[in-house]
Design a protein around this motif. Structure first.
Motif, PDB file in Angstrom:
ATOM      1  N   ILE A  83       0.826  -1.210   0.000  1.00  0.00           N
ATOM      2  CA  ILE A  83       0.000   0.000   0.000  1.00  0.00           C
ATOM      3  C   ILE A  83       0.862   1.262   0.000  1.00  0.00           C
ATOM      4  O   ILE A  83       0.661   2.159  -0.821  1.00  0.00           O
ATOM      5  N   ALA A  84       1.803   1.335   0.922  1.00  0.00           N
ATOM      6  CA  ALA A  84       2.655   2.518   1.009  1.00  0.00           C
ATOM      7  C   ALA A  84       3.525   2.640  -0.240  1.00  0.00           C
ATOM      8  O   ALA A  84       3.673   3.732  -0.804  1.00  0.00           O
ATOM      9  N   GLY A  85       4.097   1.532  -0.686  1.00  0.00           N
ATOM     10  CA  GLY A  85       4.921   1.565  -1.888  1.00  0.00           C
ATOM     11  C   GLY A  85       4.140   1.993  -3.113  1.00  0.00           C
ATOM     12  O   GLY A  85       4.614   2.795  -3.927  1.00  0.00           O
ATOM     13  N   TYR A  86       2.939   1.483  -3.234  1.00  0.00           N
ATOM     14  CA  TYR A  86       2.091   1.829  -4.379  1.00  0.00           C
ATOM     15  C   TYR A  86       1.756   3.320  -4.361  1.00  0.00           C
ATOM     16  O   TYR A  86       1.928   4.012  -5.350  1.00  0.00           O
ATOM     17  N   THR A  87       1.282   3.809  -3.226  1.00  0.00           N
ATOM     18  CA  THR A  87       0.863   5.215  -3.150  1.00  0.00           C
ATOM     19  C   THR A  87       2.041   6.154  -3.342  1.00  0.00           C
ATOM     20  O   THR A  87       1.923   7.168  -4.026  1.00  0.00           O
ATOM     21  N   VAL A  88       3.183   5.811  -2.768  1.00  0.00           N
ATOM     22  CA  VAL A  88       4.382   6.640  -2.916  1.00  0.00           C
ATOM     23  C   VAL A  88       4.855   6.623  -4.370  1.00  0.00           C
ATOM     24  O   VAL A  88       5.268   7.655  -4.903  1.00  0.00           O
ATOM     25  N   SER A  89       4.770   5.481  -5.029  1.00  0.00           N
ATOM     26  CA  SER A  89       5.241   5.416  -6.413  1.00  0.00           C
ATOM     27  C   SER A  89       4.322   6.185  -7.362  1.00  0.00           C
ATOM     28  O   SER A  89       4.770   6.671  -8.394  1.00  0.00           O
ATOM     29  N   ILE A  90       3.056   6.338  -7.014  1.00  0.00           N
ATOM     30  CA  ILE A  90       2.117   7.098  -7.851  1.00  0.00           C
ATOM     31  C   ILE A  90       2.315   8.600  -7.664  1.00  0.00           C
ATOM     32  O   ILE A  90       2.335   9.346  -8.639  1.00  0.00           O
ATOM     33  N   PHE A  91       2.417   9.058  -6.420  1.00  0.00           N
ATOM     34  CA  PHE A  91       2.575  10.490  -6.106  1.00  0.00           C
ATOM     35  C   PHE A  91       3.794  10.716  -5.215  1.00  0.00           C
ATOM     36  O   PHE A  91       3.663  11.173  -4.082  1.00  0.00           O
TER      37      PHE A  91
END
Length: 171
Positions: A83-91
């Motif tokens: 979750i954190a990796g996904y959200t950080v990689s998007i924005f």
């Protein structure tokens, strides 16, 4: 997870949902399920909530604080890293230095796949994040992951709705 907060999300009642999350978050020991929904709510608000709301609650500060708390408390959980990796990689720019955080997001997605190598959802996102995308492997993962995505993210609220739409291309 408190279903009444998720219903507030569904109705785009950002103020009420935020207040409910804050109250619940301050009254409990740190709980991963609560953290992930609150964190994801804040992340979604970056794009979907009124600017006045974002400025009033200082959404950037709130999101960064929850990210740091999550890293401190849940860094060994595959789902946190996903979750954190996904959200950080998007924005990545929402969390700090663009290049550093884009790289950190990718490393977190990789860590999720290392912790749970059998998780096809994590693997699909990891494959899609690779700079030299292997289209065939990625498409196979998308097909394999779709029924699992639909089952795992079948609930209400921003978290489930977002991942259903993005990972399974379902509204």
């Amino acid at each position: 997870m408190n279903e009444s907060i998720l219903l507030l999300e569904e109705r785009n009642e950002f103020d009420k949902a935020f207040e409910a999350y804050q109250k619940l978050y301050s009254n409990q020991n740190l709980d991963f399920e609560l953290w992930k929904h609150f964190f994801f709510f804040l992340w979604i608000c970056i794009e979907d909530s009124p600017l006045e709301f974002q400025e009033r609650i200082d959404i950037s500060k709130e999101l960064k604080e929850k990210f740091v708390e999550g890293k401190k408390n849940f860094s060994e959980l595959a789902e946190f890293n996903f979750i954190a990796g996904y959200t950080v990689s998007i924005f990545p720019y929402e969390f700090g230095d663009y290049d550093d955080l884009e790289n950190e997001g990718s490393k977190m997605i990789l860590k999720a796949t290392e912790i749970e190598p059998e998780n096809i959802i994590y693997r699909m996102v990891y494959l899609g994040d690779l700079p030299n995308l292997d289209r065939k492997k990625y498409e196979e993962a998308v097909v394999s992951a779709k029924p699992i995505v639909l089952e795992k993210f079948n609930g209400i609220g921003f978290f489930n709705k977002y991942f259903r739409q993005v990972l399974a291309r379902k509204v």
